[in-house]
Design a protein around this motif. Structure first.
Motif, PDB file in Angstrom:
ATOM      1  N   GLN A 280       0.832  -1.201   0.000  1.00 40.92           N
ATOM      2  CA  GLN A 280       0.000   0.000   0.000  1.00 40.92           C
ATOM      3  C   GLN A 280       0.867   1.251   0.000  1.00 40.92           C
ATOM      4  O   GLN A 280       0.574   2.218  -0.710  1.00 40.92           O
ATOM      5  CB  GLN A 280      -0.950   0.005   1.206  1.00 40.92           C
ATOM      6  CG  GLN A 280      -1.936   1.140   1.206  1.00 40.92           C
ATOM      7  CD  GLN A 280      -2.895   1.093   0.035  1.00 40.92           C
ATOM      8  OE1 GLN A 280      -3.235   0.042  -0.483  1.00 40.92           O
ATOM      9  NE2 GLN A 280      -3.335   2.256  -0.412  1.00 40.92           N
ATOM     10  N   ARG A 281       1.947   1.252   0.779  1.00 41.35           N
ATOM     11  CA  ARG A 281       2.845   2.407   0.801  1.00 41.35           C
ATOM     12  C   ARG A 281       3.488   2.609  -0.578  1.00 41.35           C
ATOM     13  O   ARG A 281       3.608   3.736  -1.045  1.00 41.35           O
ATOM     14  CB  ARG A 281       3.906   2.253   1.872  1.00 41.35           C
ATOM     15  CG  ARG A 281       4.775   3.507   2.004  1.00 41.35           C
ATOM     16  CD  ARG A 281       5.801   3.405   3.074  1.00 41.35           C
ATOM     17  NE  ARG A 281       6.740   2.340   2.748  1.00 41.35           N
ATOM     18  CZ  ARG A 281       7.774   2.013   3.503  1.00 41.35           C
ATOM     19  NH1 ARG A 281       7.985   2.646   4.653  1.00 41.35           N
ATOM     20  NH2 ARG A 281       8.592   1.038   3.153  1.00 41.35           N
ATOM     21  N   ASP A 282       3.883   1.535  -1.232  1.00 45.20           N
ATOM     22  CA  ASP A 282       4.451   1.645  -2.582  1.00 45.20           C
ATOM     23  C   ASP A 282       3.433   2.274  -3.540  1.00 45.20           C
ATOM     24  O   ASP A 282       3.777   3.132  -4.353  1.00 45.20           O
ATOM     25  CB  ASP A 282       4.876   0.272  -3.111  1.00 45.20           C
ATOM     26  CG  ASP A 282       6.096  -0.281  -2.403  1.00 45.20           C
ATOM     27  OD1 ASP A 282       6.794   0.479  -1.688  1.00 45.20           O
ATOM     28  OD2 ASP A 282       6.343  -1.493  -2.538  1.00 45.20           O
TER      29      ASP A 282
ATOM     30  N   LYS B  28       3.645   5.922  -5.616  1.00 44.88           N
ATOM     31  CA  LYS B  28       3.436   6.083  -7.060  1.00 44.88           C
ATOM     32  C   LYS B  28       2.380   7.162  -7.315  1.00 44.88           C
ATOM     33  O   LYS B  28       2.511   7.970  -8.236  1.00 44.88           O
ATOM     34  CB  LYS B  28       3.018   4.758  -7.694  1.00 44.88           C
ATOM     35  CG  LYS B  28       4.155   3.767  -7.775  1.00 44.88           C
ATOM     36  CD  LYS B  28       3.686   2.431  -8.304  1.00 44.88           C
ATOM     37  CE  LYS B  28       4.812   1.414  -8.197  1.00 44.88           C
ATOM     38  NZ  LYS B  28       4.351   0.047  -8.397  1.00 44.88           N
ATOM     39  N   GLN B  29       1.335   7.179  -6.494  1.00 44.14           N
ATOM     40  CA  GLN B  29       0.300   8.202  -6.635  1.00 44.14           C
ATOM     41  C   GLN B  29       0.883   9.591  -6.380  1.00 44.14           C
ATOM     42  O   GLN B  29       0.465  10.568  -6.987  1.00 44.14           O
ATOM     43  CB  GLN B  29      -0.842   7.958  -5.656  1.00 44.14           C
ATOM     44  CG  GLN B  29      -1.760   6.835  -6.036  1.00 44.14           C
ATOM     45  CD  GLN B  29      -2.895   6.687  -5.029  1.00 44.14           C
ATOM     46  OE1 GLN B  29      -2.682   6.798  -3.823  1.00 44.14           O
ATOM     47  NE2 GLN B  29      -4.079   6.446  -5.532  1.00 44.14           N
TER      48      GLN B  29
ATOM     49  N   HIS C  82      -2.076  15.006   1.492  1.00 43.99           N
ATOM     50  CA  HIS C  82      -2.847  13.856   1.962  1.00 43.99           C
ATOM     51  C   HIS C  82      -2.047  12.559   1.773  1.00 43.99           C
ATOM     52  O   HIS C  82      -1.981  11.720   2.672  1.00 43.99           O
ATOM     53  CB  HIS C  82      -4.177  13.786   1.196  1.00 43.99           C
ATOM     54  CG  HIS C  82      -5.031  12.621   1.561  1.00 43.99           C
ATOM     55  ND1 HIS C  82      -5.666  12.518   2.781  1.00 43.99           N
ATOM     56  CD2 HIS C  82      -5.335  11.490   0.883  1.00 43.99           C
ATOM     57  CE1 HIS C  82      -6.340  11.381   2.827  1.00 43.99           C
ATOM     58  NE2 HIS C  82      -6.156  10.736   1.694  1.00 43.99           N
ATOM     59  N   LEU C  83      -1.416  12.419   0.620  1.00 48.07           N
ATOM     60  CA  LEU C  83      -0.610  11.220   0.359  1.00 48.07           C
ATOM     61  C   LEU C  83       0.611  11.166   1.263  1.00 48.07           C
ATOM     62  O   LEU C  83       0.998  10.093   1.732  1.00 48.07           O
ATOM     63  CB  LEU C  83      -0.191  11.180  -1.115  1.00 48.07           C
ATOM     64  CG  LEU C  83      -1.328  10.961  -2.106  1.00 48.07           C
ATOM     65  CD1 LEU C  83      -0.835  11.165  -3.534  1.00 48.07           C
ATOM     66  CD2 LEU C  83      -1.957   9.583  -1.943  1.00 48.07           C
TER      67      LEU C  83
ATOM     68  N   TYR D 250       2.039   7.478   7.886  1.00 45.74           N
ATOM     69  CA  TYR D 250       1.277   6.517   8.679  1.00 45.74           C
ATOM     70  C   TYR D 250       1.767   5.091   8.405  1.00 45.74           C
ATOM     71  O   TYR D 250       2.080   4.332   9.321  1.00 45.74           O
ATOM     72  CB  TYR D 250      -0.215   6.651   8.341  1.00 45.74           C
ATOM     73  CG  TYR D 250      -1.097   5.636   9.013  1.00 45.74           C
ATOM     74  CD1 TYR D 250      -1.622   5.889  10.279  1.00 45.74           C
ATOM     75  CD2 TYR D 250      -1.406   4.428   8.396  1.00 45.74           C
ATOM     76  CE1 TYR D 250      -2.446   4.956  10.906  1.00 45.74           C
ATOM     77  CE2 TYR D 250      -2.228   3.494   9.015  1.00 45.74           C
ATOM     78  CZ  TYR D 250      -2.733   3.762  10.269  1.00 45.74           C
ATOM     79  OH  TYR D 250      -3.536   2.838  10.882  1.00 45.74           O
ATOM     80  N   TYR D 251       1.829   4.738   7.119  1.00 50.65           N
ATOM     81  CA  TYR D 251       2.264   3.383   6.763  1.00 50.65           C
ATOM     82  C   TYR D 251       3.725   3.143   7.139  1.00 50.65           C
ATOM     83  O   TYR D 251       4.084   2.041   7.557  1.00 50.65           O
ATOM     84  CB  TYR D 251       2.037   3.096   5.275  1.00 50.65           C
ATOM     85  CG  TYR D 251       0.618   2.682   4.986  1.00 50.65           C
ATOM     86  CD1 TYR D 251       0.145   1.438   5.378  1.00 50.65           C
ATOM     87  CD2 TYR D 251      -0.263   3.536   4.352  1.00 50.65           C
ATOM     88  CE1 TYR D 251      -1.162   1.057   5.133  1.00 50.65           C
ATOM     89  CE2 TYR D 251      -1.573   3.166   4.110  1.00 50.65           C
ATOM     90  CZ  TYR D 251      -2.009   1.923   4.501  1.00 50.65           C
ATOM     91  OH  TYR D 251      -3.311   1.553   4.266  1.00 50.65           O
ATOM     92  N   THR D 252       4.575   4.159   7.009  1.00 52.22           N
ATOM     93  CA  THR D 252       5.980   3.999   7.369  1.00 52.22           C
ATOM     94  C   THR D 252       6.109   3.670   8.854  1.00 52.22           C
ATOM     95  O   THR D 252       6.857   2.760   9.227  1.00 52.22           O
ATOM     96  CB  THR D 252       6.778   5.268   7.010  1.00 52.22           C
ATOM     97  OG1 THR D 252       6.733   5.433   5.585  1.00 52.22           O
ATOM     98  CG2 THR D 252       8.222   5.176   7.475  1.00 52.22           C
TER      99      THR D 252
END
Length: 132
Positions: A46-48, A52-53, A92-93, A99-101
């Motif tokens: 999800q972080r990857d 990319k986004q 936002h990204l 968060y994911y990190t």
């Protein structure tokens, strides 16, 4: 950076002797090593995807108006214009990436991956300094 998880703990039930009690403070999660590794993989994927986004969002924040007339300029550079929307999306990204990190680091720590990686790096450093 503010911690998203505060005093939330993650505990690997595979490494807890005798079922073990939860840490004294905060709330948290106890799950098996297999569950943690599966969640870790999902979080990394999800972080990857988010990263990319982020590249696409960066392009949105740097749009050049197609013309010099007021309507085009306002649509791109004005309030709620394309560039402002792109910058908001980037923020936002970035928030999601942070968060994911943190979640990934906590899962890796609970799985003992961080300490093992640090130990391996230290061993490699020691070995590189010696002459055989």
């Amino acid at each position: 950076m503010t911690s998203f998880f505060g005093d939330v703990w993650f505990q690997n039930s595979d490494t807890v002797v005798g079922g073990g009690a939860a840490p004294a403070s905060g709330q948290g999660f106890t799950m098996s090593g297999d569950e943690m590794r599966a969640l870790l993989k999902k979080c990394q994927d999800q972080r990857d995807f988010i990263r990319k986004q982020f590249e696409d969002a960066r392009k949105l924040s740097q749009v050049v108006p197609p013309g010099t007339e007021p309507a085009s300029t306002h649509a791109v550079n004005g309030p709620n214009g394309v560039n402002e929307t792109g910058r908001f999306y980037e923020g936002h990204l970035r928030f999601q990436d942070n968060y994911y990190t943190e979640l990934i680091l906590r899962l890796e720590k609970a799985l003992g991956m961080t300490e093992e990686a640090d130990r391996q790096a230290a061993d490699a450093t020691k070995k590189s300094g010696t002459i055989d």
